[in-house]
Design a protein around this motif. Structure first.
Motif, PDB file in Angstrom:
ATOM      1  N   GLN A 212     -44.308 -18.417  91.101  1.00  0.00           N
ATOM      2  CA  GLN A 212     -43.534 -17.183  91.028  1.00  0.00           C
ATOM      3  C   GLN A 212     -42.101 -17.391  91.493  1.00  0.00           C
ATOM      4  OE1 GLN A 212     -47.677 -15.318  92.211  1.00  0.00           O
ATOM      5  NE2 GLN A 212     -46.023 -13.982  92.841  1.00  0.00           N
ATOM      6  N   TYR A 264     -49.564 -24.105  89.258  1.00  0.00           N
ATOM      7  CA  TYR A 264     -49.579 -22.680  89.600  1.00  0.00           C
ATOM      8  C   TYR A 264     -49.080 -22.431  91.019  1.00  0.00           C
ATOM      9  CZ  TYR A 264     -52.319 -22.474  85.365  1.00  0.00           C
ATOM     10  OH  TYR A 264     -52.719 -22.595  84.061  1.00  0.00           O
ATOM     11  N   LYS A 420     -47.081 -14.850  85.660  1.00  0.00           N
ATOM     12  CA  LYS A 420     -48.395 -14.326  86.062  1.00  0.00           C
ATOM     13  C   LYS A 420     -49.263 -14.046  84.831  1.00  0.00           C
ATOM     14  CE  LYS A 420     -46.650 -11.405  89.268  1.00  0.00           C
ATOM     15  NZ  LYS A 420     -46.540 -10.356  90.259  1.00  0.00           N
ATOM     16  N   ALA A 423     -50.591 -17.357  83.858  1.00  0.00           N
ATOM     17  CA  ALA A 423     -51.614 -17.805  84.816  1.00  0.00           C
ATOM     18  C   ALA A 423     -52.919 -17.053  84.602  1.00  0.00           C
ATOM     19  CB  ALA A 423     -51.105 -17.613  86.239  1.00  0.00           C
ATOM     20  N   GLN A 427     -55.192 -19.856  83.726  1.00  0.00           N
ATOM     21  CA  GLN A 427     -55.869 -20.286  84.960  1.00  0.00           C
ATOM     22  C   GLN A 427     -57.118 -19.435  85.239  1.00  0.00           C
ATOM     23  OE1 GLN A 427     -53.866 -19.540  88.701  1.00  0.00           O
ATOM     24  NE2 GLN A 427     -54.778 -21.311  89.697  1.00  0.00           N
ATOM     25  N   GLU A 442     -48.175  -2.929  84.876  1.00  0.00           N
ATOM     26  CA  GLU A 442     -47.143  -3.410  85.805  1.00  0.00           C
ATOM     27  C   GLU A 442     -45.765  -2.923  85.373  1.00  0.00           C
ATOM     28  OE1 GLU A 442     -46.876  -6.109  88.594  1.00  0.00           O
ATOM     29  OE2 GLU A 442     -48.498  -4.680  88.832  1.00  0.00           O
TER      30      GLU A 442
ATOM     31  N   ALA B  93     -51.188  -3.239  91.757  1.00  0.00           N
ATOM     32  CA  ALA B  93     -50.655  -4.386  92.507  1.00  0.00           C
ATOM     33  C   ALA B  93     -50.618  -4.074  93.998  1.00  0.00           C
ATOM     34  CB  ALA B  93     -49.254  -4.722  92.014  1.00  0.00           C
ATOM     35  N   ALA B 266     -45.714 -17.798  99.138  1.00  0.00           N
ATOM     36  CA  ALA B 266     -44.784 -16.772  98.633  1.00  0.00           C
ATOM     37  C   ALA B 266     -45.541 -15.655  97.904  1.00  0.00           C
ATOM     38  CB  ALA B 266     -43.723 -17.388  97.728  1.00  0.00           C
ATOM     39  N   GLY B 267     -46.784 -15.449  98.284  1.00  0.00           N
ATOM     40  CA  GLY B 267     -47.570 -14.367  97.675  1.00  0.00           C
ATOM     41  C   GLY B 267     -48.461 -14.815  96.533  1.00  0.00           C
ATOM     42  N   GLY B 268     -48.232 -16.019  96.040  1.00  0.00           N
ATOM     43  CA  GLY B 268     -48.993 -16.517  94.894  1.00  0.00           C
ATOM     44  C   GLY B 268     -50.333 -17.067  95.325  1.00  0.00           C
ATOM     45  N   PRO B 269     -51.147 -17.543  94.446  1.00  0.00           N
ATOM     46  CA  PRO B 269     -51.002 -17.468  92.993  1.00  0.00           C
ATOM     47  C   PRO B 269     -51.322 -16.064  92.472  1.00  0.00           C
ATOM     48  CG  PRO B 269     -53.086 -18.488  93.589  1.00  0.00           C
ATOM     49  CD  PRO B 269     -52.362 -18.237  94.866  1.00  0.00           C
ATOM     50  N   GLN B 270     -50.566 -15.663  91.487  1.00  0.00           N
ATOM     51  CA  GLN B 270     -50.737 -14.361  90.842  1.00  0.00           C
ATOM     52  C   GLN B 270     -50.769 -13.206  91.851  1.00  0.00           C
ATOM     53  OE1 GLN B 270     -53.975 -14.365  87.899  1.00  0.00           O
ATOM     54  NE2 GLN B 270     -53.963 -16.599  88.077  1.00  0.00           N
ATOM     55  N   ASP B 271     -49.926 -13.260  92.864  1.00  0.00           N
ATOM     56  CA  ASP B 271     -49.819 -12.189  93.880  1.00  0.00           C
ATOM     57  C   ASP B 271     -51.063 -12.057  94.758  1.00  0.00           C
ATOM     58  OD1 ASP B 271     -47.319 -11.557  93.071  1.00  0.00           O
ATOM     59  OD2 ASP B 271     -47.874  -9.775  91.920  1.00  0.00           O
ATOM     60  N   GLN B 272     -51.957 -13.032  94.708  1.00  0.00           N
ATOM     61  CA  GLN B 272     -53.249 -12.856  95.370  1.00  0.00           C
ATOM     62  C   GLN B 272     -53.213 -13.091  96.882  1.00  0.00           C
ATOM     63  OE1 GLN B 272     -56.227 -11.994  93.582  1.00  0.00           O
ATOM     64  NE2 GLN B 272     -54.748 -11.576  91.986  1.00  0.00           N
ATOM     65  N   HIS B 274     -50.317 -11.914  98.649  1.00  0.00           N
ATOM     66  CA  HIS B 274     -49.275 -11.023  99.191  1.00  0.00           C
ATOM     67  C   HIS B 274     -49.868 -10.133 100.268  1.00  0.00           C
ATOM     68  CE1 HIS B 274     -45.363 -11.454  97.564  1.00  0.00           C
ATOM     69  NE2 HIS B 274     -45.715 -11.337  96.302  1.00  0.00           N
TER      70      HIS B 274
END
Lengths: 448, 324
Positions: A212, A264, A420, A423, A427, A442, B93, B266-272, B274
């Motif tokens: 990100q 990722y 994202k 991913a 992923q 979003e 989110a 930094a909050g990743g992967p995929q914001d998981q 945060h």
């Protein structure tokens, strides 16, 4: 009778009167034209700050302005925090270096720069349309594209690996010359996919981050733009449910297995390390990775060649991250601030800055792309020739999330919606339709 | 005469400990100001003023300003009340951020409490000088600046050059995506938080253990109480206040954590991964929506404040009971 060596009351009064009259006369001393406080970006390239300081000192001496320069790092987003704090407090530096999206964010606190931009364009040629997108608010330029810190992120690939395993002579296809070589038009995302597979098999996969952070978002933005996959259109409508988005996600699904499995969680330094260590055949980056390779791993550095990204069905797009110099509208010395910015944007100063940064910095004006630095830097000589977007590239400078209105685009960019999405598909194994539905939700939230 | 009476009154009230000599030299002018300065409460207020100014300027004002910001629209031009909070509650989110923050804070605090408790008991059993050495060593993770130690952990977890994976590979075990897969990344950030915070629990518990009177254990031993019974009926009740306040304090600090997640994932992967603070930074500073960022960062404030009130009330009640 006054004693020798003692100051009489009358002399004291005369001196006092004389001193209090001094401001009535225009005395040209350092600082006579006021003070300026400047916050420039703290450059990655050693020595670049020193050249900037010298240029500022020269202007300050010529104009009798007392200038204080602070070089503010972008590490830990310190520059973003400083800008946000100054905008809130309505005080701070007179001039600030604004990263890509920040001009739009703080437009209401920035002095119009149309006069400066107008003069610079007429003297040095047109700017990339992206500059208007990022710096123009309500028809008025709120900042001037900065030389220091502005960067492209084209491909930087290994000559030897591409020659041996992908059957491609990078220096022939992308020569350091006024024309691109044979096979340039076939350098498409499909050709890129094929080369990625060949390099992956050879044990040197492409180093394409999918986290990100900025490097990931930038190259993915160029990919989406190449396929014409807009998440939000210029009018601000969510347009993610489109065939172009489906196509690009399908493409990414095929590409991702050919990359290192840990991409990722890569950050902006991971791809550099992948290239420098010799583990990767291609990354998208400014020349900093190559420069470190030349210093730390010269064998790899001498085999790096910077060239334009592949083209998609809708064109070829090179990621561009310009910095801007802006003047706060609460600055007490706006005219001097504008004058300094105009001085730094002139050809001689721009060339000095580009040379000091070993070609890292990119001026936004078309008339400045003939500086010799990009042709002369090496090894190999000419490796940076194709770093700036040149007319023969038939490419557009672009940014991820374009052409969405900037207040939406900045959120798409910083919240890495595109990476994202990839991913999720590649992923987490989600379907493309489900991913698009997630993105739709979003993006709708960004429009508040 | 009047001056003497005032001086005697003050002395009787215990405000003046010194001799009455200075009073006899007092001028009648400015008596009101002097009387004000001689009053105990006035002096106390004056002495506290610098601290009050500091708290007001550096704690109260920023906190109230953050609350004000959280109630403005995106461009900070209009008051929207609780609009930002309601907006956030409807965002998937942000719902994920709430869940992740709870997982992060609760599991980290549970493990920190358990490990701290175990370490405190082990240390308590170590005699004399050795205990000081071990105490110093075990406190190290808490003493090192968090950003620096987290960078060290990041190098250990580095996606491409992880030292952990290198060791695993030596034994033929495949690499683990420490920061790249959702649950591994969550595990990593919690692990680092536990590593950092457990010594704080340890030192608090150790202090509490040392304050438990030895006679209680002796009496219990005479009554035939075993180790479990001593822990259950003496140690835990005696440590209850310290346990509550340490857990409360740690819960608040862990919910507000920023450094570990920001540096590691930094909050990743995929914001998981945060949590409130990192998501607030992305939304507020990076995406230019400061009111939304303020709302995110203040989201847990009412819940934690309510929890703090209950915990502190319980502590006060138990202290009063013990004193009575």
């Amino acid at each position: 009778m006054a004693q020798p060596g003692r100051v009489s009351r009358r002399t004291t009064l005369c001196l006092g009167a004389a001193v209090s009259c001094l401001p009535l006369f225009h005395i040209r001393t350092a600082g006579a034209a006021g003070r300026l406080s400047v916050g420039f970006w703290d450059h990655w390239v050693p020595g670049a700050n020193a050249v900037m300081q010298r240029l500022v000192d020269r202007w300050a001496a010529a104009n009798k302005v007392d200038v204080r320069v602070d070089f503010i790092t972008s590490v830990g987003s310190k520059n973003l925090l400083t800008i946000a704090a100054e905008a809130e407090a309505r005080t701070g530096h007179d001039i600030q270096a604004f990263p890509t999206w920040e001009v739009q964010d703080h437009a209401e606190h920035l002095a119009p720069m149309d006069d400066v931009v107008g003069r610079l364009v007429s003297a040095h040629g047109r700017m990339a349309p992206l500059i208007d997108y990022l710096a123009k608010v309500d028809g008025s330029y709120r900042a001037v594209p900065a030389i220091s810190g502005s960067q492209y992120k084209p491909a930087c690939a290994r000559i030897d690996i591409f020659r041996d395993h992908a059957g491609m002579d990078l220096q022939a296809v992308f020569p350091a010359a006024a024309e691109m070589g044979p096979g340039y038009d076939s350098w498409t995302w499909e050709a890129f996919l094929k080369a990625a597979g060949q390099c992956f098999k050879a044990g040197a996969p492409f180093g394409l981050p999918m986290g990100q952070t900025s490097d990931a978002v930038d190259w993915v933005g160029a990919l989406f733009n190449g396929f014409g996959a807009e998440l939000v259109n210029a009018a601000g409508d969510v347009t993610v449910r489109s065939d172009a988005v489906r196509q690009v996600l399908d493409y990414a699904k095929r590409l991702m297995p050919l990359l290192p499995p840990d991409v990722y969680s890569w950050d902006d330094a991971s791809n550099n390390r992948a290239l420098i260590s010799g583990k990767s055949a291609l990354i998208f980056n400014p020349p900093s990775a190559w420069a470190v390779a030349v210093r730390d791993n010269p064998t790899v550095g001498a085999q790096c060649w910077t060239h334009p990204p592949p083209a998609g069905p809708k064109g070829r797009f090179t990621p561009f991250l310009p910095y801007f110099w802006g003047v706060w509208n609460f600055s007490a010395n706006q005219e001097a601030a504008k004058d300094l910015i105009e001085f730094l944007s002139q050809r001689a100063q721009a060339e000095a800055l580009c040379t000091a940064s070993h070609g890292y910095d990119i001026p936004a004006f078309a008339g400045m792309l003939d500086f010799p630095v990009w042709a002369e830097e090496g090894p190999p000589k000419g490796t940076l020739y194709n770093y700036p977007v040149r007319p023969q590239h038939h490419a557009a400078a672009s940014i991820a999330a374009w052409p969405a209105p900037p207040d939406l685009a900045v959120q798409i960019y910083n919240q890495a919606t595109m990476t994202k999405m990839i991913a999720r598909v590649a992923q987490s194994g989600e379907t493309i339709e489900r991913t698009i539905a997630w993105a739709e939700a979003e993006l709708s939230g960004f429009r508040r | 005469m009047e001056e003497r009476r005032v001086a005697e009154t003050l002395r009787a009230a215990g405000a003046v400990a010194a001799s009455s000599a200075p009073w006899s030299r007092m001028s009648p002018r400015g008596g009101g100001l002097r009387r004000f300065a001689r009053r105990r409460s006035s002096v106390a207020v004056l002495l506290c003023l610098p601290l009050l100014a500091l708290i007001g300027g550096l704690v109260l004002y920023p906190a109230l300003y953050a609350v004000w910001l959280a109630m403005l629209n995106k461009h900070m031009t209009r008051f929207v009340g609780l609009g930002n909070f309601l907006f956030l509650l409807h965002r998937p989110a942000f719902q994920a951020v709430i869940l992740q923050s709870v997982i992060f804070a609760v599991s980290a605090v549970v493990f920190k409490a358990l490990i701290g408790f175990l370490l405190a008991h082990l240390l308590h059993a170590v005699p004399g000088r050795s205990q000081r050495v071990w105490r110093g060593l075990l406190l190290l993770p808490w003493v090192i600046p968090l950003a620096m130690s987290t960078l060290g952990w990041w190098w250990l977890f580095d996606p491409s050059y992880s030292a952990f994976n290198w060791v695993l590979n030596v034994f033929g075990v495949p690499s683990v995506p420490g920061l790249g897969a959702t649950w591994w990344a969550r595990f990593s950030v919690i692990l680092v938080n536990v590593w950092y915070g457990a010594p704080f629990f340890m030192i608090m518990y150790l202090a509490a253990l040392k304050s438990v009177p030895e006679q209680l254990y002796e009496a219990a031993a005479i009554d035939g109480a075993g180790a479990w019974a001593r822990l259950r009926y003496i140690t835990l009740p005696m440590m209850r206040n310290i346990l509550s306040i340490t857990i409360l304090f740690s819960l608040i600090v862990t919910f507000a954590n920023f450094d570990i997640v920001r540096i590691l994932t930094a909050g990743g992967p995929q914001d998981q991964t945060h949590i409130f603070a990192t998501y607030a930074f992305v939304a507020g500073i990076q995406s230019g929506d400061i009111p939304l960022g303020a709302a995110i960062s203040l989201f847990m404030l009412p819940i934690l404040a309510l929890g703090a009130v209950f915990v502190l009330r319980g502590i006060t009640r138990r202290s009063a009971e013990q004193a009575g």
